[in-house]
Enzyme design. Sequence first.
Site, PDB file in Angstrom:
ATOM      1  N   LYS A 197       0.848  -1.201   0.000  1.00 22.12           N
ATOM      2  CA  LYS A 197       0.000   0.000   0.000  1.00 22.12           C
ATOM      3  C   LYS A 197       0.878   1.244   0.000  1.00 22.12           C
ATOM      4  O   LYS A 197       1.599   1.509   0.958  1.00 22.12           O
ATOM      5  CB  LYS A 197      -0.920  -0.028   1.225  1.00 22.12           C
ATOM      6  CG  LYS A 197      -1.859  -1.234   1.244  1.00 22.12           C
ATOM      7  CD  LYS A 197      -2.754  -1.258   2.451  1.00 22.12           C
ATOM      8  CE  LYS A 197      -2.004  -1.482   3.745  1.00 22.12           C
ATOM      9  NZ  LYS A 197      -2.888  -1.752   4.892  1.00 22.12           N
ATOM     10  N   THR A 247      -9.074   9.468   8.067  1.00 24.39           N
ATOM     11  CA  THR A 247      -8.742   8.202   7.401  1.00 24.39           C
ATOM     12  C   THR A 247      -8.517   7.064   8.391  1.00 24.39           C
ATOM     13  O   THR A 247      -7.920   6.054   8.047  1.00 24.39           O
ATOM     14  CB  THR A 247      -7.483   8.372   6.545  1.00 24.39           C
ATOM     15  OG1 THR A 247      -6.408   8.859   7.385  1.00 24.39           O
ATOM     16  CG2 THR A 247      -7.709   9.358   5.407  1.00 24.39           C
ATOM     17  N   GLY A 257      -6.657   0.755   6.688  1.00 24.56           N
ATOM     18  CA  GLY A 257      -6.048  -0.553   6.455  1.00 24.56           C
ATOM     19  C   GLY A 257      -6.968  -1.701   6.820  1.00 24.56           C
ATOM     20  O   GLY A 257      -7.065  -2.698   6.082  1.00 24.56           O
ATOM     21  N   CYS A 258      -7.649  -1.588   7.949  1.00 23.23           N
ATOM     22  CA  CYS A 258      -8.599  -2.624   8.369  1.00 23.23           C
ATOM     23  C   CYS A 258      -9.710  -2.761   7.338  1.00 23.23           C
ATOM     24  O   CYS A 258     -10.120  -3.874   6.969  1.00 23.23           O
ATOM     25  CB  CYS A 258      -9.214  -2.268   9.724  1.00 23.23           C
ATOM     26  SG  CYS A 258      -8.037  -1.959  11.048  1.00 23.23           S
TER      27      CYS A 258
END
Length: 263
Positions: free
Chosen positions: A173, A204, A208-209
């Site tokens: 990422k 934000t 990621g989760c």
Amino acid sequence: MIPRVLTVAGSDSGGGAGIQADLKTMLALGVHGMSVITAVTAQNSLGVQGAWELPVEAVRAQYRSVVDDIGVQAVKTGMLASAELVEAVAELIGGTDAPAVIDPVGVSKHGDSLLASSALESVRTKLLPVATVATPNLDEVAQLTGVHVESEEQLRQAAAAVLEYGPRWVLIKGGHLPGDAVDLLTDGSAEHWLRAPRHDNRHTHGTGCTLASAIASGLAKGLAVPEAVTAAKDYVTGAIEAGFALGGGIGPVDHGWRFRAGA
């Protein structure tokens, strides 16, 4: 039957990341979400004020309870906290016939540590080898491999370094780089570059989760890895754009943005 996805992760009391973000994402994407809680955090928009990991036996019991009765079409991991939990979860996933999305969570959005330094070797040697897709961000790449990415061209180097630990696919990422949000998905031969505009929104928390859960949801529906990741990228890009203020710090992405957009 509705596809079933199991998240193995920590609880975020603020609701923006962790188990809470995972289950919201799964609901939004039309799968049945189930959970194994590995740790409880006192957490809000300002950071993590405390974290308490659960005993290994409690994590094992939750996992077996769900998998042995209900079954799963995909598993997703998040905060695992300690070497003991990492190794137990890796063993459980290795014995489960379902794709696994491994988000090697190291630190929170606010820079709070969510993984003991003593657990890094267990992530490398036990957890990553059972991953269908590993989804590290650039800080986690540096933590796990020592590769520091400062440009888009270095994403290949980062991917190669993570693939050496055994995941079938890795999604590096690149959201921390300047310019468009560029990610690299590769299995070491095929490459898929995923680009999205960078939205000027600091809210934000849980990105990621949310992305890892969206990938797992796609895999549970039977999508191939590239298609699942592409769909997840589209979903999380919209969630970031719609992220909203909550409390006095960094707010969450909006997991229900598609519902509101269609209202």
